[in-house]
Design a protein around this motif. Sequence first.
Motif, PDB file in Angstrom:
ATOM      1  N   LEU A  20      39.219 -19.599  50.588  1.00 44.79           N
ATOM      2  CA  LEU A  20      39.123 -20.673  49.609  1.00 44.79           C
ATOM      3  C   LEU A  20      39.638 -21.974  50.210  1.00 44.79           C
ATOM      4  CD1 LEU A  20      38.336 -21.288  46.716  1.00 44.79           C
ATOM      5  CD2 LEU A  20      40.670 -20.752  46.027  1.00 44.79           C
ATOM      6  N   GLY A  21      40.746 -21.860  50.952  1.00 43.30           N
ATOM      7  CA  GLY A  21      41.285 -23.037  51.632  1.00 43.30           C
ATOM      8  C   GLY A  21      40.267 -23.635  52.587  1.00 43.30           C
ATOM      9  N   SER A  22      39.588 -22.762  53.354  1.00 45.43           N
ATOM     10  CA  SER A  22      38.593 -23.268  54.306  1.00 45.43           C
ATOM     11  C   SER A  22      37.455 -23.962  53.585  1.00 45.43           C
ATOM     12  CB  SER A  22      38.015 -22.115  55.134  1.00 45.43           C
ATOM     13  OG  SER A  22      39.046 -21.502  55.843  1.00 45.43           O
ATOM     14  N   LEU A  26      37.460 -25.323  50.595  1.00 47.24           N
ATOM     15  CA  LEU A  26      37.884 -26.591  50.013  1.00 47.24           C
ATOM     16  C   LEU A  26      38.151 -27.630  51.101  1.00 47.24           C
ATOM     17  CD1 LEU A  26      40.172 -25.553  47.047  1.00 47.24           C
ATOM     18  CD2 LEU A  26      37.856 -26.427  47.011  1.00 47.24           C
ATOM     19  N   GLY A  27      38.673 -27.176  52.228  1.00 46.60           N
ATOM     20  CA  GLY A  27      38.920 -28.107  53.333  1.00 46.60           C
ATOM     21  C   GLY A  27      37.623 -28.720  53.819  1.00 46.60           C
ATOM     22  N   THR A  28      36.591 -27.880  53.959  1.00 48.99           N
ATOM     23  CA  THR A  28      35.293 -28.386  54.374  1.00 48.99           C
ATOM     24  C   THR A  28      34.732 -29.324  53.320  1.00 48.99           C
ATOM     25  OG1 THR A  28      35.023 -26.158  55.240  1.00 48.99           O
ATOM     26  CG2 THR A  28      33.122 -27.608  55.377  1.00 48.99           C
ATOM     27  N   PHE A  29      34.896 -28.915  52.052  1.00 45.64           N
ATOM     28  CA  PHE A  29      34.455 -29.763  50.939  1.00 45.64           C
ATOM     29  C   PHE A  29      35.148 -31.120  50.992  1.00 45.64           C
ATOM     30  CE2 PHE A  29      35.365 -31.159  46.557  1.00 45.64           C
ATOM     31  CZ  PHE A  29      34.083 -31.322  46.080  1.00 45.64           C
ATOM     32  N   ASP A  30      36.461 -31.088  51.247  1.00 44.18           N
ATOM     33  CA  ASP A  30      37.229 -32.323  51.284  1.00 44.18           C
ATOM     34  C   ASP A  30      36.732 -33.232  52.399  1.00 44.18           C
ATOM     35  OD1 ASP A  30      39.602 -33.435  49.880  1.00 44.18           O
ATOM     36  OD2 ASP A  30      40.267 -33.712  51.943  1.00 44.18           O
ATOM     37  N   ILE A  82      34.118 -35.130  49.645  1.00 49.65           N
ATOM     38  CA  ILE A  82      34.958 -36.199  49.094  1.00 49.65           C
ATOM     39  C   ILE A  82      35.138 -37.320  50.111  1.00 49.65           C
ATOM     40  CG2 ILE A  82      37.218 -36.749  48.194  1.00 49.65           C
ATOM     41  CD1 ILE A  82      37.159 -34.393  46.647  1.00 49.65           C
ATOM     42  N   ASP A  83      35.487 -36.921  51.344  1.00 46.91           N
ATOM     43  CA  ASP A  83      35.719 -37.958  52.346  1.00 46.91           C
ATOM     44  C   ASP A  83      34.406 -38.411  52.967  1.00 46.91           C
ATOM     45  OD1 ASP A  83      37.418 -39.644  53.710  1.00 46.91           O
ATOM     46  OD2 ASP A  83      37.384 -38.358  55.474  1.00 46.91           O
ATOM     47  N   VAL A  95      33.848 -41.277  50.482  1.00 47.87           N
ATOM     48  CA  VAL A  95      34.497 -42.439  51.088  1.00 47.87           C
ATOM     49  C   VAL A  95      33.648 -43.030  52.212  1.00 47.87           C
ATOM     50  CG1 VAL A  95      36.546 -43.242  52.261  1.00 47.87           C
ATOM     51  CG2 VAL A  95      36.731 -41.519  50.478  1.00 47.87           C
ATOM     52  N   ASP A  96      33.292 -42.187  53.190  1.00 48.82           N
ATOM     53  CA  ASP A  96      32.466 -42.712  54.277  1.00 48.82           C
ATOM     54  C   ASP A  96      31.093 -43.120  53.754  1.00 48.82           C
ATOM     55  OD1 ASP A  96      34.487 -42.367  55.993  1.00 48.82           O
ATOM     56  OD2 ASP A  96      33.788 -40.476  56.828  1.00 48.82           O
ATOM     57  N   VAL A 103      42.309 -16.154  49.773  1.00 53.46           N
ATOM     58  CA  VAL A 103      42.928 -17.467  49.544  1.00 53.46           C
ATOM     59  C   VAL A 103      42.689 -18.368  50.753  1.00 53.46           C
ATOM     60  CG1 VAL A 103      45.097 -18.675  49.223  1.00 53.46           C
ATOM     61  CG2 VAL A 103      44.633 -16.625  47.917  1.00 53.46           C
ATOM     62  N   LYS A 104      42.796 -17.757  51.948  1.00 54.68           N
ATOM     63  CA  LYS A 104      42.541 -18.559  53.153  1.00 54.68           C
ATOM     64  C   LYS A 104      41.093 -19.036  53.183  1.00 54.68           C
ATOM     65  CE  LYS A 104      46.008 -16.499  56.161  1.00 54.68           C
ATOM     66  NZ  LYS A 104      46.200 -15.591  57.302  1.00 54.68           N
TER      67      LYS A 104
END
Lengths: 525, 156
Positions: free
Chosen positions: B61-63, B65-69, B73-74, B78-79, B58-59
């Motif tokens: 997956l969090g990493s 998705l965090g990198t993905f975000d 996405i950002d 956005v940038d 799970v951690k």
Amino acid sequence: MEFFAHHILTVVLFTPLAGALLLLFIPREMETAHRIAGNVFGVLGFLVSLPLIRWFNLNWGGFAFEESAEWIPSIGAKYHLGIDGISLLLVLLTTLLGMIAILSSWSAIHQRTKEYYILLLLLQTGMIGVFVSLDFFLFYVFWEVMLVPMYFLIGVWGSDRRLYAAIKFFLYTLAGSVVMLLAILALYFYAPVPAGHTRTFDVPTLLAAAQHFSDPLKVWLFWGFFFAFAIKVPMFPFHTWLPDAHTEAPTAGSVILAGVLLKMGTYGFIRFSLPLLPTDAAMRARIIHIVVILSIIGIVYGALVCLMQKDMKRLIAYSSVSHLGFCTLGIFALTPNGLAGSVLQQVNHGISTGALFLIVGVLYERRHTRMISDFGGLATPMPNFAAIYLIISLSSLGMPLLNGFIGEFTILQGAFQVSKAWAAWGTLGVVLGAAYLLWLYQRVMFGPVTHAINEKLPDLNLREYATLVPLVILAFWIGIYPKPFFAYLDKPVQKIVEQVNPRFYEAEHAKLPPAELHAAMPRTK
Amino acid sequence: MLASISIAGLGIWLAIQFYRTKRFAPELVARKWPKAYGLLFHKYYVDEIYDATVVNRVKDLGSVLGTFDANVIDGLGVDGTGWLARFGSTLSMWWDKWVIDGLLNFGAKMTQLFSFPVRMLQTGMFSSYAMLILVGLVILLAYYGHHMQVLLRGVR
């Protein structure tokens, strides 16, 4: 007194602005005077909003405390205010958190105190205005007015990357609101004008007229409003302004951003988006499906992203994405429980996340860092802080007897009535919420003190207690006895559900057994 | 139920033998059956298995998705939009400078070029103007004088 009783919303709305005007006349060097004036008007702003509770008639289904005056007659814009139970709770949340945010800034802000308090008070007026406006023109003015002070609060008093965050926040929100402006204008021009009348921006009138629009037009209007509100909430994938803005803003800014600003989006969904849902069942189901899936992605994705954050403030910011996903899920379940739970959860989120940002602020003021790795074992030097932080963490993750549980449970119940899958995915968010919040607490508070500098950190002072304790009390109150809060929501929620999902009550009245009740609900795969 | 109680009783009895009455030394048992000892010591590795299969995944997956975000996405979304806006603005500026303003400047340059011979005369110096006036006057007078002579001759 007579004036106060008849114009209470005007008084509540403009008390902070009066404070801002007064502050203009205090010389620049008198920092303590700025602080005192700011706090006096913060408290005053809260006190004048309290009679709303006493005078509000729970059985009255319409808008209470209505005020209406001509403003720009040539275009039909009026100064029209009024609140129902939903906006009442949000207005009270705004005045309470505003007071607390102002109090929390006492020792955190040392430069340009005058401008700081002026902007903070201006922001208050902008936010209250959004919740009490019943005229689209007025609503839009307040919606934009609120951007400016927040932009400066982040850009001037924020931390390292403040300019990037401020510009991102401003552009992102502005982009959304321009689309909303188009939708407002479309409503304005498409609404039929009765003979002898002029066009109007009046919210109840326009939304009633919208009921007779064609479905494709309603869909266009829905998406027009949707972007503005989805960015504000923020829903996945429009959320990335939030971690930057929340992280870079000063503590009071973060508290207000998370506590109140995000609710302007969910409020907009309830007030303006729901009545614009198309009548056609298939079209409506498709829209709801999209929005609910985005909410669920927000819940799970936001929670997972929290797990990898190294910055406390950023972690809490992402947790807002997850928690607000619950709120939008509840709204678009279109059941009384979903809606009432959503509004209560918005209040809960304001309390819990507002308090979490205050807590990070307490640590930041002592250590000037927000990195999780810079802390550890803080429970030893700061036992009272540890207790309050734990209560707030538990409230945020939805522990029974605390507020978060009531909100999340009601939302999940409301979602369950429509789709078991929605509720199941939502529950996953609760589990992950417990994981990231408790893991954060463990890394910051438990174990041996890992940095010598943390050994002598002072515990909470009186002012910090004054900011946190009211929120703890509210967390317990809502957690143990939420009835008074739900009481404000019954009527308006019933009204909305009757309008947007009449089949729900028909099914209820038919007193079907549960299985058939379920089958009668609008179902999505 | 009897089985579970007797197993529990056996465990209690063993523990007493090991640590109270010290009839057997537990270290000896541990040395004799190291695998069994390890299994019991680590509580059947339940925590480790759980960490390896669920918690750390799970951690991870969090990493991810965090990198993905942060990056997609950002970063890209956005940038990227911000970059696109700046790129468009640079392009517009270039177009404005070289094409729109360039056309204007081209017209001006042409006018400048063709006006060159005229500008040779238009010196702005009063003395040269006076000189030209004088020359002109002399020519005129000479012409007039000559013409008058011809006229007078005709009359005569």
